[in-house]
Write a protein that holds these residues in place. Sequence first.
Motif, PDB file in Angstrom:
ATOM      1  N   UNK A 275       0.834  -1.207   0.000  1.00 39.06           N
ATOM      2  CA  UNK A 275       0.000   0.000   0.000  1.00 39.06           C
ATOM      3  C   UNK A 275       0.864   1.250   0.000  1.00 39.06           C
ATOM      4  N   UNK A 276       1.943   1.216   0.757  1.00 37.43           N
ATOM      5  CA  UNK A 276       2.866   2.350   0.796  1.00 37.43           C
ATOM      6  C   UNK A 276       3.482   2.581  -0.579  1.00 37.43           C
ATOM      7  N   UNK A 277       3.699   1.509  -1.319  1.00 44.12           N
ATOM      8  CA  UNK A 277       4.243   1.594  -2.677  1.00 44.12           C
ATOM      9  C   UNK A 277       3.246   2.226  -3.642  1.00 44.12           C
ATOM     10  N   UNK A 278       1.954   2.191  -3.303  1.00 41.41           N
ATOM     11  CA  UNK A 278       0.931   2.746  -4.178  1.00 41.41           C
ATOM     12  C   UNK A 278      -0.009   1.704  -4.746  1.00 41.41           C
ATOM     13  N   UNK A 279       0.225   0.435  -4.392  1.00 44.07           N
ATOM     14  CA  UNK A 279      -0.669  -0.633  -4.828  1.00 44.07           C
ATOM     15  C   UNK A 279      -1.949  -0.602  -3.994  1.00 44.07           C
ATOM     16  N   UNK A 280      -3.056  -1.003  -4.595  1.00 40.99           N
ATOM     17  CA  UNK A 280      -4.283  -1.149  -3.827  1.00 40.99           C
ATOM     18  C   UNK A 280      -4.252  -2.502  -3.109  1.00 40.99           C
ATOM     19  N   UNK A 281      -5.023  -2.610  -2.012  1.00 43.06           N
ATOM     20  CA  UNK A 281      -4.974  -3.819  -1.183  1.00 43.06           C
ATOM     21  C   UNK A 281      -6.373  -4.321  -0.869  1.00 43.06           C
ATOM     22  N   UNK A 282      -6.535  -5.637  -0.959  1.00 39.95           N
ATOM     23  CA  UNK A 282      -7.788  -6.281  -0.594  1.00 39.95           C
ATOM     24  C   UNK A 282      -7.554  -7.400   0.398  1.00 39.95           C
ATOM     25  N   UNK A 283      -8.442  -7.528   1.376  1.00 36.42           N
ATOM     26  CA  UNK A 283      -8.381  -8.586   2.387  1.00 36.42           C
ATOM     27  C   UNK A 283      -9.725  -9.297   2.377  1.00 36.42           C
ATOM     28  N   UNK A 284      -9.713 -10.594   2.052  1.00 32.76           N
ATOM     29  CA  UNK A 284     -10.942 -11.369   1.906  1.00 32.76           C
ATOM     30  C   UNK A 284     -10.850 -12.612   2.787  1.00 32.76           C
ATOM     31  N   UNK A 285     -11.933 -12.941   3.484  1.00 33.40           N
ATOM     32  CA  UNK A 285     -11.937 -14.138   4.326  1.00 33.40           C
ATOM     33  C   UNK A 285     -13.346 -14.674   4.489  1.00 33.40           C
ATOM     34  N   UNK A 286     -13.458 -15.991   4.602  1.00 27.40           N
ATOM     35  CA  UNK A 286     -14.765 -16.599   4.839  1.00 27.40           C
ATOM     36  C   UNK A 286     -15.156 -16.569   6.310  1.00 27.40           C
ATOM     37  N   UNK A 287     -14.223 -16.176   7.187  1.00 22.69           N
ATOM     38  CA  UNK A 287     -14.556 -15.997   8.601  1.00 22.69           C
ATOM     39  C   UNK A 287     -14.606 -14.498   8.886  1.00 22.69           C
ATOM     40  N   UNK A 288     -14.827 -14.128  10.143  1.00 23.52           N
ATOM     41  CA  UNK A 288     -14.946 -12.701  10.460  1.00 23.52           C
ATOM     42  C   UNK A 288     -13.670 -11.975  10.049  1.00 23.52           C
ATOM     43  N   UNK A 289     -13.829 -10.766   9.577  1.00 23.18           N
ATOM     44  CA  UNK A 289     -12.727 -10.053   8.950  1.00 23.18           C
ATOM     45  C   UNK A 289     -11.679  -9.592   9.964  1.00 23.18           C
TER      46      UNK A 289
END
Length: 483
Positions: free
Chosen positions: A129-143
Amino acid sequence: MIFMRGRRFLAKFVLATVMVTVLAGGAWADRAKYVFLMIGDGMAMPQRNAAEIYLASMAGKDARPGIVKLAMSTLPAQGFCTTYSTNSIITDSAAAGTALATGNKTKSGVIAMNPTGTESHETIAEMAHKRGMKVGIVSSVSIEHATPACFYSHNESRNDYYELACQLPESGFEYFAGGGFKKPKGPKGDQPDVMGIIDKAGYRITETIEDFRKLSKEDGKIVAINPVLWSGKAMPYAVDETDRSISLADFTAKGIELLDNPEGFFMMVEGGKIDWACHANDAVSSIGDTIAFDEAVKVALDFYNDHPEDTLVVVTGDHETGGLTIGFAGTKYDTFFGKLDGQKMSYEAFDLVLVDYRKSTEGKGSLEDFFPQVEKAFGLSLKGQDAVTGSELASLKQAFAESMKGSKERSEDQETYLLYGGYEPFSIALTHLLNRRAGLAWTSYAHTGVPVPVSAVGVGQETFNGYYDNTDVFRKMTSAMGL
């Protein structure tokens, strides 16, 4: 069958697996611009292998033993990594997640910090993210569960769910999806609702299929919560999924749509309930969620096939759960995975049926009276050619008697724990019976210390071959990303 959205999934899955192609080799770009880290929580070689044997069995290959490979098993780079934490050979998800996310060992229970909880470690997601890339976090349990939390938050305790959730908007990451929040108003329910905090931070929150499908890049930062949440604010098991739910593959595909941009993206996708199913020794639910996780892997591979020169896909587990093995003393050199097809719901769904019956009979019901529900859920019967045997019936009667007791009246000795692991006794007795008939066995209701497989394709794929530590997965990925 145990698949998402019922029986029609098998034919689709087998065809897709046979046809899946992975581009390997070639001239790589200087760095990986699009990076997927896919984590099957609790998934080691036995969980993968069980799913592949089951798929072969369902394809009619019982007469000729074999496997139908998962997509993750087709990747050109295949390695193994160790998983121990600083205080135990048998890690938990917090320490293992910290190793994968930061390249640092810590003690079990700690989220992206050193073992004493006095120093935070920068995560690969934060670096991207610091580099400028976008970030996604996905999980089937609580986030804010241990594995996803390790990529966006820092805390000395994985159980501080509220604080972990409050750190979510502070990360600034663009996409969070899957499960909900376990303690949205704090442990006592008296703190500001984390949903309001996230909303005020500029995130759009969706909780319906319709709103989810309409999401676009113009919506900005997103928290997409599955419309159907079960215990622990997690998504349902694949075997229990209906058309009202969003699949892990769907969340992954939407993440790609929302995150794709010239600067690239990093996405962590977790199949979290593989672990939960294995804790409960429920092979069918574990297999179903492993296959659902592999569907998400296939979404990442589709993207890779379109962008082979600047994409990296890494698939691994954080640890093994349950001590699952292919083989049981009672079946000797044989397996009968077709018997698993009789199970139509997870242990968790069956628990609800059992609890309702206990309440309706005030704990005085009989096994014979309840057995039609068993036949419907597990395909077992009291009469006929494939009826339960005398010893099987005796163990079921013992477990049923325990389940008919109130929670305070149940036995708490070591022998009872070894039989049921603290779960609903009758549900566990049924999964054990069915698993043994199929030729599967378990050693634990906890994690184990065995290494887990690592599969990869894309930029720097060759570095993921071999045998190394889970902290090296982080280093190999950051090297490929040029971080």
